[in-house]
Design a protein around this motif. Structure first.
Motif, mmCIF file in Angstrom:
data_model
loop_
_atom_site.group_PDB
_atom_site.id
_atom_site.type_symbol
_atom_site.label_atom_id
_atom_site.label_comp_id
_atom_site.label_asym_id
_atom_site.label_seq_id
_atom_site.Cartn_x
_atom_site.Cartn_y
_atom_site.Cartn_z
ATOM 1 N N PRO A 54 0.793 -1.241 0.000
ATOM 2 C CA PRO A 54 0.000 0.000 0.000
ATOM 3 C C PRO A 54 0.828 1.295 0.000
ATOM 4 O O PRO A 54 0.439 2.244 -0.685
ATOM 5 C CB PRO A 54 -0.848 -0.137 1.268
ATOM 6 N N PRO A 55 1.942 1.379 0.740
ATOM 7 C CA PRO A 55 2.726 2.621 0.655
ATOM 8 C C PRO A 55 3.191 2.942 -0.762
ATOM 9 O O PRO A 55 3.278 4.115 -1.143
ATOM 10 C CB PRO A 55 3.921 2.346 1.573
ATOM 11 N N GLY A 56 3.478 1.904 -1.549
ATOM 12 C CA GLY A 56 3.882 2.131 -2.932
ATOM 13 C C GLY A 56 2.777 2.767 -3.744
ATOM 14 O O GLY A 56 3.025 3.633 -4.602
ATOM 15 N N ALA A 57 1.535 2.362 -3.471
ATOM 16 C CA ALA A 57 0.405 2.961 -4.186
ATOM 17 C C ALA A 57 0.273 4.441 -3.858
ATOM 18 O O ALA A 57 0.040 5.274 -4.742
ATOM 19 C CB ALA A 57 -0.883 2.226 -3.815
ATOM 20 N N PHE A 58 0.442 4.795 -2.575
ATOM 21 C CA PHE A 58 0.386 6.204 -2.186
ATOM 22 C C PHE A 58 1.493 7.001 -2.866
ATOM 23 O O PHE A 58 1.256 8.119 -3.365
ATOM 24 C CB PHE A 58 0.521 6.334 -0.666
ATOM 25 N N LEU A 59 2.706 6.455 -2.903
ATOM 26 C CA LEU A 59 3.835 7.172 -3.492
ATOM 27 C C LEU A 59 3.630 7.396 -4.986
ATOM 28 O O LEU A 59 3.825 8.509 -5.496
ATOM 29 C CB LEU A 59 5.128 6.389 -3.245
ATOM 30 N N VAL A 60 3.235 6.347 -5.698
ATOM 31 C CA VAL A 60 3.049 6.467 -7.147
ATOM 32 C C VAL A 60 1.920 7.445 -7.469
ATOM 33 O O VAL A 60 2.055 8.300 -8.349
ATOM 34 C CB VAL A 60 2.768 5.090 -7.777
ATOM 35 N N THR A 61 0.809 7.344 -6.745
ATOM 36 C CA THR A 61 -0.313 8.260 -6.973
ATOM 37 C C THR A 61 0.091 9.698 -6.674
ATOM 38 O O THR A 61 -0.267 10.627 -7.413
ATOM 39 C CB THR A 61 -1.512 7.865 -6.101
ATOM 40 N N GLY A 62 0.854 9.897 -5.602
ATOM 41 C CA GLY A 62 1.328 11.235 -5.274
ATOM 42 C C GLY A 62 2.214 11.818 -6.359
ATOM 43 O O GLY A 62 2.089 13.001 -6.710
ATOM 44 N N PHE A 63 3.103 11.002 -6.914
ATOM 45 C CA PHE A 63 3.969 11.472 -8.003
ATOM 46 C C PHE A 63 3.152 11.826 -9.246
ATOM 47 O O PHE A 63 3.455 12.802 -9.943
ATOM 48 C CB PHE A 63 5.016 10.416 -8.341
ATOM 49 N N LEU A 64 2.113 11.037 -9.534
ATOM 50 C CA LEU A 64 1.267 11.346 -10.696
ATOM 51 C C LEU A 64 0.510 12.658 -10.497
ATOM 52 O O LEU A 64 0.391 13.459 -11.434
ATOM 53 C CB LEU A 64 0.275 10.201 -10.924
ATOM 54 N N ILE A 65 0.004 12.886 -9.291
ATOM 55 C CA ILE A 65 -0.685 14.142 -9.013
ATOM 56 C C ILE A 65 0.281 15.318 -9.138
ATOM 57 O O ILE A 65 -0.045 16.368 -9.726
ATOM 58 C CB ILE A 65 -1.314 14.107 -7.606
ATOM 59 N N ALA A 66 1.502 15.144 -8.609
ATOM 60 C CA ALA A 66 2.508 16.207 -8.713
ATOM 61 C C ALA A 66 2.874 16.472 -10.170
ATOM 62 O O ALA A 66 3.026 17.629 -10.580
ATOM 63 C CB ALA A 66 3.753 15.826 -7.909
ATOM 64 N N LEU A 67 3.013 15.410 -10.955
ATOM 65 C CA LEU A 67 3.351 15.572 -12.371
ATOM 66 C C LEU A 67 2.264 16.334 -13.105
ATOM 67 O O LEU A 67 2.548 17.211 -13.931
ATOM 68 C CB LEU A 67 3.567 14.196 -13.008
ATOM 69 N N LYS A 68 1.000 16.005 -12.814
ATOM 70 C CA LYS A 68 -0.097 16.736 -13.458
ATOM 71 C C LYS A 68 -0.066 18.210 -13.083
ATOM 72 O O LYS A 68 -0.276 19.091 -13.932
ATOM 73 C CB LYS A 68 -1.444 16.130 -13.051
ATOM 74 N N ASN A 69 0.207 18.514 -11.814
ATOM 75 C CA ASN A 69 0.266 19.910 -11.385
ATOM 76 C C ASN A 69 1.399 20.660 -12.075
ATOM 77 O O ASN A 69 1.245 21.831 -12.447
ATOM 78 C CB ASN A 69 0.433 19.987 -9.866
ATOM 79 N N VAL A 70 2.536 19.999 -12.244
ATOM 80 C CA VAL A 70 3.668 20.633 -12.936
ATOM 81 C C VAL A 70 3.310 20.920 -14.390
ATOM 82 O O VAL A 70 3.598 22.004 -14.915
ATOM 83 C CB VAL A 70 4.918 19.728 -12.841
ATOM 84 N N ILE A 71 2.674 19.957 -15.048
ATOM 85 C CA ILE A 71 2.278 20.153 -16.451
ATOM 86 C C ILE A 71 1.271 21.287 -16.577
ATOM 87 O O ILE A 71 1.370 22.141 -17.458
ATOM 88 C CB ILE A 71 1.703 18.839 -17.027
ATOM 89 N N ASP A 72 0.285 21.325 -15.659
ATOM 90 C CA ASP A 72 -0.719 22.393 -15.695
ATOM 91 C C ASP A 72 -0.077 23.759 -15.475
ATOM 92 O O ASP A 72 -0.431 24.743 -16.148
ATOM 93 C CB ASP A 72 -1.787 22.146 -14.626
ATOM 94 N N GLN A 73 0.869 23.827 -14.538
ATOM 95 C CA GLN A 73 1.541 25.092 -14.269
ATOM 96 C C GLN A 73 2.365 25.545 -15.478
ATOM 97 O O GLN A 73 2.362 26.727 -15.837
ATOM 98 C CB GLN A 73 2.441 24.957 -13.039
ATOM 99 N N TYR A 74 3.074 24.601 -16.107
ATOM 100 C CA TYR A 74 3.860 24.935 -17.290
ATOM 101 C C TYR A 74 2.976 25.447 -18.418
ATOM 102 O O TYR A 74 3.288 26.449 -19.075
ATOM 103 C CB TYR A 74 4.641 23.704 -17.743
ATOM 104 N N ARG A 75 1.842 24.782 -18.648
ATOM 105 C CA ARG A 75 0.936 25.204 -19.717
ATOM 106 C C ARG A 75 0.333 26.575 -19.424
ATOM 107 O O ARG A 75 0.153 27.394 -20.332
ATOM 108 C CB ARG A 75 -0.172 24.165 -19.885
ATOM 109 N N GLU A 76 0.036 26.831 -18.150
ATOM 110 C CA GLU A 76 -0.528 28.128 -17.780
ATOM 111 C C GLU A 76 0.490 29.247 -17.998
ATOM 112 O O GLU A 76 0.155 30.314 -18.538
ATOM 113 C CB GLU A 76 -0.971 28.090 -16.321
#
Length: 237
Positions: free
Chosen positions: A191-213
């Motif tokens: 389960p900790p691996g699932a939290f880590l991977v999901t957190g990285f995906l959320i962070a990646l999406k935020n970085v992409i959104d910020q770059y596009r903005e």
């Protein structure tokens, strides 16, 4: 609700308002069964089926139910489609159903499904509601697949292992071995691996959104300067 924009519905489901990455709904099954691609794909397809079916049914009865019984009626519809999906998996993918276990039945408690029924399907016609359910389901399933692929690759050194549980004979030769004699990375499949991977995906999406903005703002600045110059001088220099 009139003038439905299908492009916006698609963008909202797949990216802008993704149930898993933005709304952070349905995280319990997302984190619990995404240890492999086959598990993630099985749950993702089940969720899509329930989302599309419940959205269509809710849209059909939207003018026939009062506010007093609206939510109970929606829950009963979602529970009915969840039960149908569960029976289908028992009939055609029984081994995968046993692996996913209670999380198939728990689709009925997924807030993303009830949320779309109440926020969108109850206010729109059948076709937009069906597309909204499909896009939201596909967006959720894509996140499931991404998490499952990363966890399976890091945890077992393979991809698409045991796909025969979902696809039958066609899936037996789909296993891709990334690393031979891989000892495994235990945290990735826990389960900790699932939290880590999901957190990285959320962070990646935020970085992409910020770059596009920031890129959109940078592209808009020259246009604003030209507009101000035209208003001041009356000509483009």
């Amino acid at each position: 609700m009139s003038d439905v924009n299908y492009a916006d519905i698609t963008k909202n489901g797949l990216w802008k308002n993704n149930p898993a990455l933005v709304q952070l709904l349905g995280l319990c099954p997302l984190l619990a069964v995404s240890g492999s691609v086959v598990n993630a794909l099985g749950l993702g397809l089940a969720t899509i089926l329930v989302l599309v079916g419940s959205n269509i049914a809710v849209s059909m009865i939207r003018n026939a139910v009062t506010d007093a019984i609206r939510l109970p009626a929606f829950v009963m519809i979602i529970a009915s489609f969840t039960t149908c999906t569960e029976l289908l998996m028992k009939a055609f993918t029984y081994e995968l159903y046993q692996i996913l276990g209670i999380f198939i039945a728990l689709i009925v408690t997924n807030c993303a499904i009830l949320g779309r029924a109440d926020a969108f399907a109850s206010k729109n016609k059948i076709l937009p509601s069906a597309i909204d359910g499909l896009m939201m389901g596909v967006g959720f399933a894509l996140v499931l697949l991404a998490v499952g692929a990363v966890r399976e690759a890091l945890g077992s050194g393979t991809l698409f292992a045991n796909m025969h549980l979902l696809l039958g004979e066609m899936g037996k030769g789909m296993t891709i071995t990334l690393i031979d004699d891989y000892s495994g990375f235990l945290v990735a499949i826990l389960p900790p691996g699932a939290f880590l991977v999901t957190g990285f995906l959320i962070a990646l999406k935020n970085v992409i959104d910020q770059y596009r903005e920031e890129k959109a703002k940078a592209n808009a600045q020259p246009v604003e300067k030209v507009s101000r110059r035209v208003r001041t001088t009356g000509t483009i220099q």
